[in-house]
Scaffold this active site. Structure first.
Site, short mmCIF file in Angstrom:
data_model
loop_
_atom_site.label_atom_id
_atom_site.label_comp_id
_atom_site.label_asym_id
_atom_site.label_seq_id
_atom_site.Cartn_x
_atom_site.Cartn_y
_atom_site.Cartn_z
N SER A 10 0.85 -1.20 0.00
CA SER A 10 0.00 0.00 0.00
C SER A 10 0.88 1.24 0.00
CB SER A 10 -0.91 0.02 1.23
OG SER A 10 -1.51 1.29 1.37
N HIS A 35 -1.49 -1.41 -4.11
CA HIS A 35 -2.74 -1.04 -3.44
C HIS A 35 -2.81 0.48 -3.26
CE1 HIS A 35 -6.26 -1.98 -0.97
NE2 HIS A 35 -5.87 -1.01 -0.15
N ASP A 37 -4.91 3.45 -1.55
CA ASP A 37 -5.91 3.86 -0.57
C ASP A 37 -6.41 5.26 -0.91
OD1 ASP A 37 -6.09 1.70 1.43
OD2 ASP A 37 -3.95 2.08 1.67
N MET A 39 -8.90 8.21 0.00
CA MET A 39 -9.70 8.73 1.11
C MET A 39 -10.14 10.17 0.81
SD MET A 39 -7.32 7.41 4.27
CE MET A 39 -6.43 5.86 4.18
N HIS A 68 -8.82 1.07 -3.39
CA HIS A 68 -9.76 0.92 -2.27
C HIS A 68 -10.38 2.28 -2.03
CE1 HIS A 68 -10.23 0.32 2.37
NE2 HIS A 68 -11.39 0.44 1.76
N MET A 70 -12.33 4.69 -0.13
CA MET A 70 -12.92 5.06 1.16
C MET A 70 -13.54 6.45 0.99
SD MET A 70 -9.91 3.62 3.66
CE MET A 70 -8.65 3.55 2.37
N MET A 139 -11.28 -5.35 6.26
CA MET A 139 -10.43 -4.43 6.99
C MET A 139 -10.07 -5.03 8.34
SD MET A 139 -9.86 -1.95 4.99
CE MET A 139 -8.95 -0.96 6.19
N GLY A 146 -2.81 4.71 8.20
CA GLY A 146 -1.87 3.61 8.14
C GLY A 146 -1.21 3.38 9.49
N ASP A 178 -6.57 -6.03 4.78
CA ASP A 178 -5.84 -4.77 4.83
C ASP A 178 -5.81 -4.23 6.26
OD1 ASP A 178 -4.77 -2.26 4.48
OD2 ASP A 178 -6.32 -1.53 3.13
N GLY A 179 -4.58 -4.07 6.79
CA GLY A 179 -4.43 -3.45 8.09
C GLY A 179 -3.56 -4.22 9.06
N GLY A 180 -2.40 -3.72 9.36
CA GLY A 180 -1.54 -4.34 10.37
C GLY A 180 -0.88 -5.64 9.95
N GLY A 200 1.46 -2.01 4.29
CA GLY A 200 1.98 -0.67 4.04
C GLY A 200 3.22 -0.40 4.86
N SER A 201 3.03 -0.11 6.13
CA SER A 201 4.15 0.25 7.01
C SER A 201 5.21 -0.84 7.08
CB SER A 201 3.64 0.56 8.42
OG SER A 201 2.74 1.64 8.41
#
Length: 225
Positions: A10, A35, A37, A39, A68, A70, A139, A146, A178-180, A200-201
């Site tokens: 991401s 990916h 994001d 927003m 994605h 949002m 999610m 992020g 997606d997430g963590g 991502g991170s």
């Protein structure tokens, strides 16, 4: 047949001053999808990128673009994201009045259509739309920022989705998360049945993003039984 396992970095966590260079790094590491994001500051608090940025990035890589959305009223903007070069588009059903119509339109443009489940959105909201979509994005953090921690109960949601897919004969649907996602949990997430891993991170904050992509893919492909 081996189960599909794809790594989708991401760019939300990338250095926006050199996005082209960042994408090339993860592409070198074997990333399967980029990916995006998106927003709008309304559906979620943050504001990120739109079609002009995506269009500018389209020329530097042949990897599929997974947007994605949002955003509220995604149906108003989907044509612009398709024109910008997105290959996959997912949206939140609670942000759209006519979800089936939007899914139908996205697919008519030869783009993969997906819907998104927030952490508090139950799997049974998919019971009618599941016959028409190509993938589900689950999610595993609350959307909007992020760098958040993975919500462990998400694995139960994956299992419920797998059950619904079997009951409806839609075992061909891909499950995206997606997430963590990081090197410590991707193995368990993969074993639960996830196909596409957004990270991502854990990728872009790593000392060597390309090597981290390789490690994540290796972990995702090794499924314990």
């Amino acid at each position: 047949m081996a189960e599909t396992k794809l790594i989708a970095p991401s760019i939300l966590s990338a250095d926006f001053s050199k996005l082209g260079e960042e994408i090339r790094k993860v592409e070198k590491g074997g990333a399967d999808i980029i990916h995006l994001d998106v927003m709008d500051g309304r559906y979620v608090p943050n504001i990120t990128i739109g079609p002009p940025v995506i269009e500018s990035l389209r020329s530097i890589t042949d990897l599929p673009f997974d947007a994605h959305l949002m955003i509220v009223e995604p149906e108003r903007y989907v044509p612009d994201f398709i024109k910008a070069g997105c290959d996959m588009i997912s949206f939140h059903m609670d942000a759209c009045i006519h979800s089936h119509r939007l899914v139908d339109y996205i697919k008519s443009q030869n783009v993969k259509a997906g819907v998104v489940l927030n952490p508090s959105t139950p799997v049974n909201t998919l019971e009618e739309i599941i016959y028409y979509i190509d993938y589900v994005l689950i999610m595993s953090v609350n959307p909007g920022f992020g760098g958040q921690k993975f919500i462990p109960e998400t694995l139960n949601k994956v299992k419920k989705l797998k059950k619904l897919m079997e009951e409806t004969g839609r075992t061909d649907i891909l499950i995206e998360i997606d997430g963590g996602i990081n090197i410590n949990n991707i193995g368990d997430v993969s074993s639960a049945g996830v196909n596409i891993f957004v990270a991502g991170s854990s990728i872009f904050k790593a000392e060597d993003p390309a090597e981290m992509v390789r490690k994540l893919k290796e972990k995702a492909l090794y499924i314990e039984v």
